[in-house]
Design a protein around this motif. Sequence first.
Motif, mmCIF file in Angstrom:
data_model
loop_
_atom_site.group_PDB
_atom_site.id
_atom_site.type_symbol
_atom_site.label_atom_id
_atom_site.label_comp_id
_atom_site.label_asym_id
_atom_site.label_seq_id
_atom_site.Cartn_x
_atom_site.Cartn_y
_atom_site.Cartn_z
ATOM 1 N N THR A 190 -45.370 -11.516 103.337
ATOM 2 C CA THR A 190 -45.322 -10.317 102.597
ATOM 3 C C THR A 190 -43.886 -10.454 101.838
ATOM 4 O O THR A 190 -43.493 -10.094 100.740
ATOM 5 C CB THR A 190 -45.469 -9.114 103.404
ATOM 6 O OG1 THR A 190 -46.765 -9.073 103.914
ATOM 7 C CG2 THR A 190 -45.092 -7.695 102.542
ATOM 8 N N HIS A 244 -43.432 -12.912 98.943
ATOM 9 C CA HIS A 244 -44.105 -12.708 97.929
ATOM 10 C C HIS A 244 -43.348 -11.559 97.405
ATOM 11 O O HIS A 244 -43.444 -11.340 95.923
ATOM 12 C CB HIS A 244 -45.600 -12.230 98.381
ATOM 13 C CG HIS A 244 -46.408 -13.356 98.315
ATOM 14 N ND1 HIS A 244 -47.109 -13.852 97.422
ATOM 15 C CD2 HIS A 244 -46.944 -14.241 99.430
ATOM 16 C CE1 HIS A 244 -48.014 -14.998 97.666
ATOM 17 N NE2 HIS A 244 -47.759 -15.104 98.924
ATOM 18 N N ARG A 257 -42.002 -11.438 93.436
ATOM 19 C CA ARG A 257 -42.645 -10.538 92.539
ATOM 20 C C ARG A 257 -41.479 -9.647 91.733
ATOM 21 O O ARG A 257 -41.433 -9.438 90.510
ATOM 22 C CB ARG A 257 -43.630 -9.910 93.105
ATOM 23 C CG ARG A 257 -44.174 -8.768 92.204
ATOM 24 C CD ARG A 257 -44.817 -9.720 91.069
ATOM 25 N NE ARG A 257 -46.238 -10.294 91.209
ATOM 26 C CZ ARG A 257 -46.593 -11.142 90.518
ATOM 27 N NH1 ARG A 257 -46.066 -11.528 89.094
ATOM 28 N NH2 ARG A 257 -47.645 -11.894 90.892
ATOM 29 N N HIS A 259 -50.044 -21.048 96.241
ATOM 30 C CA HIS A 259 -50.432 -19.801 96.554
ATOM 31 C C HIS A 259 -49.923 -18.920 95.200
ATOM 32 O O HIS A 259 -48.693 -19.088 95.079
ATOM 33 C CB HIS A 259 -49.932 -19.414 98.034
ATOM 34 C CG HIS A 259 -50.383 -19.987 98.749
ATOM 35 N ND1 HIS A 259 -51.235 -19.505 99.701
ATOM 36 C CD2 HIS A 259 -50.056 -21.167 99.252
ATOM 37 C CE1 HIS A 259 -51.669 -20.291 100.702
ATOM 38 N NE2 HIS A 259 -50.899 -21.567 100.595
ATOM 39 N N VAL A 285 -48.023 -16.017 93.478
ATOM 40 C CA VAL A 285 -47.472 -14.775 93.859
ATOM 41 C C VAL A 285 -48.089 -13.646 93.534
ATOM 42 O O VAL A 285 -48.661 -13.551 92.394
ATOM 43 C CB VAL A 285 -46.022 -14.829 93.279
ATOM 44 C CG1 VAL A 285 -44.947 -13.644 93.640
ATOM 45 C CG2 VAL A 285 -45.168 -16.008 93.755
ATOM 46 N N LYS A 286 -48.348 -12.461 94.566
ATOM 47 C CA LYS A 286 -49.159 -11.459 94.177
ATOM 48 C C LYS A 286 -48.410 -10.381 94.556
ATOM 49 O O LYS A 286 -47.465 -10.240 95.343
ATOM 50 C CB LYS A 286 -50.467 -11.716 94.720
ATOM 51 C CG LYS A 286 -50.264 -11.868 96.285
ATOM 52 C CD LYS A 286 -51.544 -12.409 97.147
ATOM 53 C CE LYS A 286 -51.375 -12.519 98.626
ATOM 54 N NZ LYS A 286 -52.555 -12.949 99.212
#
Length: 372
Positions: free
Chosen positions: A124, A127, A131, A367, A369-370
């Motif tokens: 968390t 990411h 972001r 993965h 990035v979200k």
Amino acid sequence: MGYAISMPLAFDLVPGTKRTPAEQLTTILEEPGFVKHFSDHMAVASWTEAEGWHDSRIENYHTLQMPPGAAVLHYAQEIFEGLKAYRHEDGNVWLFRPEMNARRLRASAERLSLPQLPEEDFLTSVHRLVRIDEAWVPSGEEMSYYLRPFVFADEEFIGVRSATSASYMVIGGAAGPYLSDALTAVDIWLTTDYSRTGEAGTGAAKCGGNYASSLLAQRDGAIHGCSQVLFTDAATHEWIEELGGMNFFAVTDQGTLITPPTSGTILEGITRDSILALASDHGYGVDVRPLSVEELMTRTQAGEMVEAFACGTAAVVSGIGNIKYRQGDQVLELNFGQKVGEVTRTLRQALVDIQWGRAEDTHGWMHPVKEL
């Protein structure tokens, strides 16, 4: 460490944070160097025995205020990680194997008697930071956004024991190539005078003390024109281990990679693990076993070991040209050539093509990035 059970951390953005003006950021990203400028924000969380992990947030990057009696300053109770985010051609940003960094941070925390951050919270934090600071992720050739998560003991006390409070932080910044020319091999100093770590020590943990212990040997190597140091085992100095900040590989004339096992004195390199997988994909042999200094010298001089390289997150894969070493009053060298070898080039290209989205990621390493 057991202690209090923590709730999942959100790492929400603190309202009112500031951002670098767009014009200034454009200038920075044109020639970022290797993290010469840190991005606008940092992830932060606190830990105590009573509360566990708590007070997570994303706030502006700032100077820390720390009491002179903080445990980390006296007993070096700290650990860190390093990973990168990559902007692909379509503009989307991806992380490379971040779950591996999360697991290694937990293993390092166990060894240094620090609180273990849950893998979910690690993911968390990285990411969210990427972001929020996505504008800092460059798009140029060999450019990325480098993240540095770390944990340190911040309790104020004098006494040799595990601290009862700690801080977790993640900082980052734009990163250009670690090496100016990835296709030019570097010279390495083989030391038998100094040790990076010892059996049952902290070699398998990613902590600052391991790197501090390599610096005197690196200074010794620099005198002889070498940019990195290759360490041997502390007990006998007969076995190859790793460089100050990278894992070591030798390549035979039959196309087999030989690398020492990560048996407790050598860091579990994520790039190393990726190279081993890609070597098998490309039909190269893989031989993970102890490698003696004598075998390295004898087989190289006989033309049976034809390439050597080092690998790590920052430099990715770096070809080795000469391994220099002291024998009596003389400085001798093993020569692998000044150009990076074919196997080294192939594996490096295969890895960076996956990282920058130019090749299919058959291993599921990347993965996106979200928002979390």
